[in-house]
Design a protein around this motif. Structure first.
Motif, mmCIF file in Angstrom:
data_model
loop_
_atom_site.group_PDB
_atom_site.id
_atom_site.type_symbol
_atom_site.label_atom_id
_atom_site.label_comp_id
_atom_site.label_asym_id
_atom_site.label_seq_id
_atom_site.Cartn_x
_atom_site.Cartn_y
_atom_site.Cartn_z
ATOM 1 N N ASP B 171 -12.490 -19.478 93.623
ATOM 2 C CA ASP B 171 -13.838 -18.978 93.305
ATOM 3 C C ASP B 171 -14.917 -20.003 93.652
ATOM 4 O O ASP B 171 -15.755 -20.350 92.802
ATOM 5 C CB ASP B 171 -13.886 -18.610 91.821
ATOM 6 N N TRP B 172 -14.851 -20.496 94.863
ATOM 7 C CA TRP B 172 -15.802 -21.453 95.429
ATOM 8 C C TRP B 172 -15.637 -22.875 94.885
ATOM 9 O O TRP B 172 -16.407 -23.769 95.260
ATOM 10 C CB TRP B 172 -17.266 -21.008 95.234
ATOM 11 N N ILE B 305 -22.180 -24.331 99.937
ATOM 12 C CA ILE B 305 -21.726 -23.406 98.889
ATOM 13 C C ILE B 305 -22.812 -23.242 97.846
ATOM 14 O O ILE B 305 -23.156 -22.131 97.410
ATOM 15 C CB ILE B 305 -20.428 -23.912 98.243
ATOM 16 N N THR B 309 -24.304 -19.566 97.494
ATOM 17 C CA THR B 309 -23.729 -18.772 96.404
ATOM 18 C C THR B 309 -24.317 -19.083 95.051
ATOM 19 O O THR B 309 -24.146 -18.312 94.104
ATOM 20 C CB THR B 309 -22.209 -19.001 96.310
ATOM 21 N N PRO B 313 -19.853 -26.601 93.156
ATOM 22 C CA PRO B 313 -18.456 -27.044 93.222
ATOM 23 C C PRO B 313 -18.270 -28.363 92.482
ATOM 24 O O PRO B 313 -18.984 -29.336 92.751
ATOM 25 C CB PRO B 313 -18.200 -27.217 94.731
ATOM 26 N N VAL B 337 -10.839 -24.336 99.958
ATOM 27 C CA VAL B 337 -11.650 -23.568 99.007
ATOM 28 C C VAL B 337 -11.441 -22.090 99.260
ATOM 29 O O VAL B 337 -11.439 -21.637 100.401
ATOM 30 C CB VAL B 337 -13.142 -23.937 99.141
ATOM 31 N N PRO B 339 -12.988 -18.286 98.492
ATOM 32 C CA PRO B 339 -14.127 -17.573 97.916
ATOM 33 C C PRO B 339 -13.638 -16.702 96.758
ATOM 34 O O PRO B 339 -12.509 -16.870 96.293
ATOM 35 C CB PRO B 339 -14.623 -16.723 99.094
ATOM 36 N N THR B 340 -14.469 -15.792 96.331
ATOM 37 C CA THR B 340 -14.106 -14.976 95.172
ATOM 38 C C THR B 340 -13.038 -13.959 95.560
ATOM 39 O O THR B 340 -13.218 -13.175 96.487
ATOM 40 C CB THR B 340 -15.335 -14.254 94.616
ATOM 41 N N ALA B 355 -18.297 -11.899 99.131
ATOM 42 C CA ALA B 355 -17.819 -13.262 99.326
ATOM 43 C C ALA B 355 -17.377 -13.486 100.768
ATOM 44 O O ALA B 355 -17.472 -14.595 101.287
ATOM 45 C CB ALA B 355 -16.659 -13.561 98.376
ATOM 46 N N ASP B 358 -20.481 -14.292 102.450
ATOM 47 C CA ASP B 358 -20.953 -15.606 101.995
ATOM 48 C C ASP B 358 -20.166 -16.717 102.673
ATOM 49 O O ASP B 358 -20.731 -17.748 103.064
ATOM 50 C CB ASP B 358 -20.809 -15.729 100.476
ATOM 51 N N PHE B 359 -18.867 -16.498 102.793
ATOM 52 C CA PHE B 359 -18.038 -17.512 103.444
ATOM 53 C C PHE B 359 -18.462 -17.674 104.899
ATOM 54 O O PHE B 359 -18.487 -18.793 105.436
ATOM 55 C CB PHE B 359 -16.554 -17.123 103.341
#
Lengths: 406, 381
Positions: B171-172, B305, B309, B313, B337, B339-340, B355, B358-359
């Motif tokens: 989750d990031w 990140i 988002t 982190p 890492v 993502p969600t 996500a 987002d990635f």
């Protein structure tokens, strides 16, 4: 010499031992040649117990299938015995064939001569043929136990004209090496037996088994929850239940004491992948005891242990302990005949293993388990004394003639 | 990002989503070389059509794909790595489907989403590839150890200053530590005998159980992310219930919390096995790993990140290892890492649709920040 023996028997009472002159016939070339030829024929029959499946659990042991060769061998023997006028009954269960041949139409002759024709696998070609070396017959099944069948067949052949004056039978099964569940067990349940049953499948070196341990099998099953090996806390390892249970169960037995109940872990398996917590586990135990009461008490304790460790424990008796009455007239007569043939007093012994005799656990039946000098059963060096083959024949002949006359 | 209009229920809304749908449709279960070849053909065709230079690395039948922005190079500033193999699944899982904001299918999270984003990034910058210095590495065997995938690529001499390997964390949260790993196979020998005469034999299973108890005593009773752990994963012995087993073997899965424990446990297990007369073979291993969020080549990803988002982190400890272990011996810092999403290795594997995008954005920003050829080409071949 056989004629001389026969004459000798007519003059004797049933309980008297044969005279020493009978021992001379052990060296009779004709007899030895005939027995050797018969044994060679039997050893060459590929009557291997099938069942490459070695699951070992109670259920799978019973599901093994018979070999075609064993079935055909039984049929061949049945046909021969029928030729001599015997009343022949064939029995088959799960593909395993048995033959019972009696001089009279009865399931309970006075004397039943017992044997199994199946043998375990033979790893080398040499084992599949009879060899004679240094006074020993060698080959798969010479000792376990085709020598007995050879003697039975020779007896019937020799005395074929007098069989109708005797009360005995021959029972040959084909699954003893895989438990006897489809041969001796159902035959016993159907009432087959004898006042005395002679089973040369134990009691080495002419020692008659006076006691044999019973056999029980225990299945211990653990069920857990698998998880990735890196996250054991997300699972519930079946091994964490199974191993502590086994450790405690083994503490109940003293395997160094031959006379006490013993327990062996014969098979154990758990887990599937090398990076996964084991979700299930299974162990198979082999328990032997002279006393059923001891095993009943042990079972209660095993169940408590199983419950505490959350495993399932199933125990099944595969055969009771066996004892004979050494003072019974038939047993004493047999012992006297052993002494006459061997030239030594008959000795008794206890057995830690089990044979098909366990299925005939009946107070009315005396189960005699004895065999001559030999060894290497289930190994690559199976053998028996060549001289003792003839002696065993004479034992059977003299005992049956002495006790089975009508 | 351009959005494609797709018909039907089983689609993702974006071009990246469409690539992911195509990738998921290849049932690339570890060891299925033929299906993997189909996936690699698809990826390679896509990348070469957009100007990337490709090469395949083969090891014992396993094939990896390496794509670089310039021909013939084995070094780059940034390595974008991902494995294309997946664990087995029901056939229905090899068709991407969308349920609300969740994309479901085998490999959406572990880890074909990364391959889809890498491919989309190349498309984004296809006209300016010469401005960038990165390589894409697609491997075929992470789920079964990676010994013929990334290990083989590294053995061929491929290197980078930093590697993005989105196969860890959660989750990031970027993975900052992972446990070490030992997989041992331990075998005991005994003396067979008939089961009715146990005093004549020496049961190999009993020997093995004694060794297992001794090894288990090396570990704390309470286990978790913060402890070294042991799992007995397989155990077998005996062929017939009325025989004393002459041999028995087991495998144990050990995770170690740090370098000191890693070595201590190895030494202790070897000694226990030697003293017990059993053999002990290593069937897999990896060292504990660490990642420093303040590393100059990792900190930009942290910023990206945060900026995209809103998640800060702070680090994450992993109980398991990944192909990152093959980077450690070469001192290559890595960013692991996820993502969600979740449900790795289960029927419920899923990735948040937002996500995925987002990635894409995070990685693009990172590439712009770290992956450009500011000062000319890197060290050449």
């Amino acid at each position: 010499m056989i004629e001389k023996l026969r004459i000798l028997n007519r003059k004797r009472t049933r309980s008297a031992a044969p005279e020493l002159s009978a021992l001379k016939s052990a060296s009779d070339d004709g007899l030895r040649n005939a027995l050797e030829a018969e044994l060679a024929r039997l050893v060459a029959l590929p009557t291997f117990s099938s069942g490459t499946d070695s699951q070992g659990s109670i259920i799978s042991l019973r599901k093994r299938t018979s070999s075609q060769e064993s079935a055909e061998s039984i049929e061949m023997i049945a046909a021969e015995l029928k030729k001599y006028g015997l009343s022949v009954t064939m029995f088959e269960q799960e593909g395993y064939k048995s033959v019972i041949a009696t001089t009279r139409r009865t399931r309970r002759p006075h004397i039943m001569l017992q044997a199994h024709i199946d043998v375990i696998s033979a790893n080398t070609p040499e084992l599949r043929q009879l060899r004679l070396a240094d006074g020993k017959y060698m080959g798969r099944g010479v000792y376990d136990m085709k020598f007995a069948i050879a003697c039975y067949m020779q007896f019937v052949r020799t005395h074929r004209k007098q069989l109708h004056r005797m009360d005995f039978g021959i029972m040959i099964t084909s699954d003893e090496e895989v438990g006897g569940f489809h041969g001796a067990k159902p035959l016993a349940e159907q009432g087959w037996g004898g006042d005395i049953m002679i089973n040369p499948d134990g009691g080495n070196d002419w020692r008659v088994e006076s006691q044999a341990k019973g056999i029980w099998m225990a299945d211990i099953v653990a069920t857990g929850k698998s998880a990735h090996g890196s996250r054991p806390w997300e699972g519930d390892s079946a091994v964490d239940h199974l191993i502590p249970a086994l450790n405690e169960i083994m503490q109940l037995f003293d395997n160094r004491n031959k006379l006490a109940p013993t327990c062996n872990i014969g098979k154990l398996s758990a887990g599937e992948a090398f990076n996964q917590v084991a979700g299930s586990g299974h162990a198979v135990l082999d328990i032997r005891s002279f006393s059923e009461a001891d095993v009943e008490a042990l079972e209660l304790r095993m169940q408590r242990i199983a419950k505490r460790h959350k495993v399932a424990c199933t125990i099944e008796k595969l055969g009771p302990p066996v004892t004979i009455d050494e003072e019974s007239p038939l047993v004493r007569s047999f012992a006297a005949h052993v002494a006459a043939v061997t030239g030594k007093p008959c000795r008794f012994t206890v057995s830690y293993g089990a044979t098909d005799s366990r299925w005939f656990d009946d107070p009315a039946i005396q189960n005699i388990v004895v065999r001559p000098h030999g060894g290497g059963s289930h190994g690559d060096d199976e053998w028996m004394s060549a001289e003792d083959l003839a002696k065993f024949y004479l034992l059977i002949e003299s005992f049956v003639l002495d006790n089975a006359a009508i | 990002m351009p959005r494609n209009q797709n018909e039907g229920d089983d689609h993702a809304d974006t071009a990246t989503g469409d690539i992911l749908r195509k990738l998921v449709s290849f049932p690339t279960v570890s060891g299925d070389h033929r299906t993997m070849a189909g996936l690699l053909d698809y990826v390679e065709g896509y990348l070469t059509a957009r100007g990337m230079h490709t090469r395949r690395v083969t090891s014992d039948g396993f094939v990896s794909l390496v794509a670089t922005t310039r021909p013939g190079v084995t070094r780059a500033k940034v390595m974008l790595a991902a494995h294309a193999d997946v664990v087995p699944a029901d056939p229905a899982m090899f068709a991407l489907r969308r349920e609300g904001e969740r994309l479901r299918g085998r490999g959406v999270m572990d880890m074909k989403f990364a391959i889809a984003v890498y491919m989309q990034l190349v498309d984004d910058i296809r006209d300016r590839l010469d401005d960038y210095d990165f390589m894409i590495v697609i491997t075929p065997d992470e789920e079964i150890g990676g010994g013929h995938g990334l290990a083989a690529v590294m053995a061929e001499g491929y290197r980078a200053q930093v590697c993005l390997l989105p196969d860890g964390g959660q989750d990031w949260q970027i993975q900052t530590a992972s446990k070490g790993y030992w997989a041992f196979e331990i075998t005991a020998s005994g003396r067979p005998a008939h089961g009715s005469r146990p005093w004549l034999g020496d049961n190999a299973l009993l020997k093995l159980i004694a060794v297992l108890d001794a090894i288990a005593a090396l570990f704390p009773r309470h286990t978790g992310m913060d402890t070294s752990t042991i799992s007995l994963t397989r155990l077998s012995g005996g062929e017939s219930m009325n025989q004393i087993p002459g041999t028995a073997s087991m495998t144990v899965d050990i995770r170690t919390i740090d370098d000191a424990d890693h070595q201590r446990i190895y030494d202790a297990v070897q000694k226990l096995c030697t003293d017990a007369g059993t053999t002990c073979d290593v069937i897999s291993r990896s060292l504990p790993t660490t990642s420093d969020l303040s590393h100059p080549l990792i900190a930009p990803y942290v910023r990206a990140i945060r900026d995209v988002t809103g998640v800060e982190p702070t680090g994450w400890h992993a109980p398991a290892t990944s192909d990152a272990r093959y980077l450690v011996p070469h001192d290559i810092p890595f960013i692991a890492v996820y993502p969600t999403g979740g449900g790795h290795h289960t029927p419920d594997e899923w990735l948040d649709a937002g996500a995925l995008e987002d990635f894409h954005v995070v990685t693009r920003r990172y590439l712009d920040d770290v992956g450009r050829r500011h000062d000319g080409p890197p060290g050449g071949r």
